[in-house]
Design a protein around this motif. Structure first.
Motif, PDB file in Angstrom:
ATOM      1  N   LEU A 176       0.854  -1.182   0.000  1.00  0.00           N
ATOM      2  CA  LEU A 176       0.000   0.000   0.000  1.00  0.00           C
ATOM      3  C   LEU A 176       0.885   1.225   0.000  1.00  0.00           C
ATOM      4  CD1 LEU A 176      -2.763  -0.928   2.618  1.00  0.00           C
ATOM      5  CD2 LEU A 176      -2.836  -1.158   0.132  1.00  0.00           C
ATOM      6  N   ASP A 177       0.527   2.203  -0.794  1.00  0.00           N
ATOM      7  CA  ASP A 177       1.224   3.484  -0.854  1.00  0.00           C
ATOM      8  C   ASP A 177       0.167   4.529  -0.543  1.00  0.00           C
ATOM      9  OD1 ASP A 177       3.105   5.471  -1.284  1.00  0.00           O
ATOM     10  OD2 ASP A 177       2.829   5.476  -3.463  1.00  0.00           O
ATOM     11  N   GLY A 178       0.198   5.014   0.699  1.00  0.00           N
ATOM     12  CA  GLY A 178      -0.920   5.830   1.152  1.00  0.00           C
ATOM     13  C   GLY A 178      -2.122   4.916   1.192  1.00  0.00           C
ATOM     14  N   GLY A 179      -3.189   5.272   0.536  1.00  0.00           N
ATOM     15  CA  GLY A 179      -4.373   4.424   0.494  1.00  0.00           C
ATOM     16  C   GLY A 179      -4.451   3.538  -0.728  1.00  0.00           C
ATOM     17  N   ASP A 180      -3.448   3.606  -1.610  1.00  0.00           N
ATOM     18  CA  ASP A 180      -3.504   2.878  -2.883  1.00  0.00           C
ATOM     19  C   ASP A 180      -2.747   1.560  -2.832  1.00  0.00           C
ATOM     20  OD1 ASP A 180      -4.852   5.050  -4.011  1.00  0.00           O
ATOM     21  OD2 ASP A 180      -3.002   5.956  -4.742  1.00  0.00           O
ATOM     22  N   VAL A 181      -3.263   0.572  -3.548  1.00  0.00           N
ATOM     23  CA  VAL A 181      -2.536  -0.672  -3.776  1.00  0.00           C
ATOM     24  C   VAL A 181      -1.625  -0.430  -4.970  1.00  0.00           C
ATOM     25  CG1 VAL A 181      -2.739  -3.099  -4.400  1.00  0.00           C
ATOM     26  CG2 VAL A 181      -4.436  -2.063  -2.884  1.00  0.00           C
ATOM     27  N   VAL A 182      -0.346  -0.805  -4.813  1.00  0.00           N
ATOM     28  CA  VAL A 182       0.638  -0.607  -5.882  1.00  0.00           C
ATOM     29  C   VAL A 182       1.458  -1.877  -6.076  1.00  0.00           C
ATOM     30  CG1 VAL A 182       0.836   1.909  -5.660  1.00  0.00           C
ATOM     31  CG2 VAL A 182       2.299   0.437  -4.274  1.00  0.00           C
ATOM     32  N   PHE A 183       1.882  -2.089  -7.312  1.00  0.00           N
ATOM     33  CA  PHE A 183       2.823  -3.162  -7.632  1.00  0.00           C
ATOM     34  C   PHE A 183       3.612  -2.742  -8.869  1.00  0.00           C
ATOM     35  CE2 PHE A 183      -1.191  -4.348  -9.656  1.00  0.00           C
ATOM     36  CZ  PHE A 183      -0.832  -4.804 -10.919  1.00  0.00           C
ATOM     37  N   ILE A 184       4.603  -3.556  -9.222  1.00  0.00           N
ATOM     38  CA  ILE A 184       5.489  -3.248 -10.348  1.00  0.00           C
ATOM     39  C   ILE A 184       5.233  -4.249 -11.470  1.00  0.00           C
ATOM     40  CG2 ILE A 184       7.919  -3.126 -11.082  1.00  0.00           C
ATOM     41  CD1 ILE A 184       7.132  -0.898  -9.119  1.00  0.00           C
ATOM     42  N   THR A 185       5.253  -3.754 -12.704  1.00  0.00           N
ATOM     43  CA  THR A 185       5.284  -4.621 -13.876  1.00  0.00           C
ATOM     44  C   THR A 185       6.288  -4.022 -14.853  1.00  0.00           C
ATOM     45  OG1 THR A 185       3.949  -5.886 -15.446  1.00  0.00           O
ATOM     46  CG2 THR A 185       3.391  -3.538 -15.177  1.00  0.00           C
ATOM     47  N   HIS A 186       6.482  -4.694 -15.970  1.00  0.00           N
ATOM     48  CA  HIS A 186       7.510  -4.276 -16.923  1.00  0.00           C
ATOM     49  C   HIS A 186       6.955  -4.207 -18.340  1.00  0.00           C
ATOM     50  CE1 HIS A 186       9.720  -5.777 -13.439  1.00  0.00           C
ATOM     51  NE2 HIS A 186      10.530  -4.775 -13.727  1.00  0.00           N
ATOM     52  N   GLU A 187       7.591  -3.390 -19.145  1.00  0.00           N
ATOM     53  CA  GLU A 187       7.234  -3.206 -20.548  1.00  0.00           C
ATOM     54  C   GLU A 187       7.174  -4.565 -21.248  1.00  0.00           C
ATOM     55  OE1 GLU A 187       5.944  -1.331 -23.713  1.00  0.00           O
ATOM     56  OE2 GLU A 187       6.689  -0.087 -22.076  1.00  0.00           O
ATOM     57  N   GLY A 188       6.106  -4.761 -22.017  1.00  0.00           N
ATOM     58  CA  GLY A 188       5.981  -5.967 -22.823  1.00  0.00           C
ATOM     59  C   GLY A 188       5.339  -7.147 -22.124  1.00  0.00           C
ATOM     60  N   ARG A 189       5.191  -7.086 -20.799  1.00  0.00           N
ATOM     61  CA  ARG A 189       4.507  -8.176 -20.098  1.00  0.00           C
ATOM     62  C   ARG A 189       3.036  -8.169 -20.504  1.00  0.00           C
ATOM     63  NH1 ARG A 189       7.500  -9.904 -15.361  1.00  0.00           N
ATOM     64  NH2 ARG A 189       9.601 -10.028 -16.223  1.00  0.00           N
ATOM     65  N   LEU A 190       2.423  -9.345 -20.525  1.00  0.00           N
ATOM     66  CA  LEU A 190       1.022  -9.429 -20.922  1.00  0.00           C
ATOM     67  C   LEU A 190       0.162  -8.511 -20.068  1.00  0.00           C
ATOM     68  CD1 LEU A 190      -0.965 -12.454 -22.053  1.00  0.00           C
ATOM     69  CD2 LEU A 190      -1.952 -10.858 -20.427  1.00  0.00           C
ATOM     70  N   LYS A 191       0.395  -8.488 -18.751  1.00  0.00           N
ATOM     71  CA  LYS A 191      -0.457  -7.641 -17.903  1.00  0.00           C
ATOM     72  C   LYS A 191      -0.247  -6.164 -18.206  1.00  0.00           C
ATOM     73  CE  LYS A 191       2.262  -8.360 -13.703  1.00  0.00           C
ATOM     74  NZ  LYS A 191       2.957  -9.568 -14.119  1.00  0.00           N
ATOM     75  N   GLN A 192       0.978  -5.768 -18.547  1.00  0.00           N
ATOM     76  CA  GLN A 192       1.234  -4.367 -18.908  1.00  0.00           C
ATOM     77  C   GLN A 192       0.507  -4.015 -20.200  1.00  0.00           C
ATOM     78  OE1 GLN A 192       3.498  -3.334 -21.635  1.00  0.00           O
ATOM     79  NE2 GLN A 192       3.319  -1.171 -21.180  1.00  0.00           N
ATOM     80  N   ARG A 193       0.606  -4.870 -21.190  1.00  0.00           N
ATOM     81  CA  ARG A 193      -0.082  -4.615 -22.467  1.00  0.00           C
ATOM     82  C   ARG A 193      -1.597  -4.593 -22.268  1.00  0.00           C
ATOM     83  NH1 ARG A 193       3.253  -8.899 -24.077  1.00  0.00           N
ATOM     84  NH2 ARG A 193       1.399 -10.090 -24.676  1.00  0.00           N
ATOM     85  N   ALA A 194      -2.101  -5.514 -21.444  1.00  0.00           N
ATOM     86  CA  ALA A 194      -3.544  -5.578 -21.195  1.00  0.00           C
ATOM     87  C   ALA A 194      -4.036  -4.319 -20.485  1.00  0.00           C
ATOM     88  CB  ALA A 194      -3.872  -6.823 -20.373  1.00  0.00           C
ATOM     89  N   MET A 195      -3.285  -3.823 -19.490  1.00  0.00           N
ATOM     90  CA  MET A 195      -3.710  -2.622 -18.766  1.00  0.00           C
ATOM     91  C   MET A 195      -3.643  -1.384 -19.640  1.00  0.00           C
ATOM     92  SD  MET A 195      -2.314  -3.240 -14.870  1.00  0.00           S
ATOM     93  CE  MET A 195      -0.708  -3.896 -15.313  1.00  0.00           C
ATOM     94  N   ARG A 196      -2.737  -1.358 -20.610  1.00  0.00           N
ATOM     95  CA  ARG A 196      -2.706  -0.237 -21.561  1.00  0.00           C
ATOM     96  C   ARG A 196      -3.981  -0.232 -22.415  1.00  0.00           C
ATOM     97  NH1 ARG A 196       0.825   3.332 -20.407  1.00  0.00           N
ATOM     98  NH2 ARG A 196       3.017   2.903 -20.728  1.00  0.00           N
TER      99      ARG A 196
END
Length: 143
Positions: free
Chosen positions: A42-62
């Motif tokens: 959690l960063d303040g009240g937000d849930v945060v995580f890291i992903t990388h360019e080209g990963r399926l989840k990164q492309r899907a979220m774009r």
């Protein structure tokens, strides 16, 4: 009997009380769900995580920023928190460095934090920040 629900403070505490992964669900290019585990914090009240360019989840979220995360405890009373909302991707180097370090400090032994921060905080990294739209948090699934 309906399962007992967690309040806002309880589900946030549950997310941070033990080191667990979140399972993040995105919608792939074919419209199918895709689920992967991620380290988060959690960063303040937000849930945060890291992903990388080209990963399926990164492309899907774009393509479609709607995501869901689930964090659960597989031991009785089978608690879980499911979060839904829209993800934003932030590639600002200062944000990536700060959040990557926060996540690594949570998941790795102190002697490994610098190495893991460098590994995950590389130049193609993004901070994923979840703008919450729905929270379902159950503290006693058995009812």
């Amino acid at each position: 009997m309906a399962p007992a629900r967690m309040n806002d403070a309880e589900w946030r505490q549950f997310l941070l009380s033990e080191v667990r992964t979140a399972k993040v669900a995105v919608i792939d290019a074919s419209g199918s769900p895709h689920v992967t585990p991620v380290c988060f914090t959690l960063d303040g009240g937000d849930v945060v995580f890291i992903t990388h360019e080209g990963r399926l989840k990164q492309r899907a979220m774009r393509r479609d920023p709607r995501i869901a995360l689930c964090v659960d405890d597989e031991r009785p009373p089978f608690r879980f928190v499911m979060l839904r909302g829209k993800a934003s991707l932030d590639d600002d180097p200062a944000s990536v460095a700060r959040v990557t370090r926060m996540v690594c400090e949570r998941y790795f032994e102190p002697e490994s934090v610098d190495t893991m921060t460098a590994r995950f905080g590389r130049p193609d990294a993004f901070v994923v920040r979840l703008a919450l739209e729905q929270v379902v948090a159950t503290r006693d699934l058995a009812g």
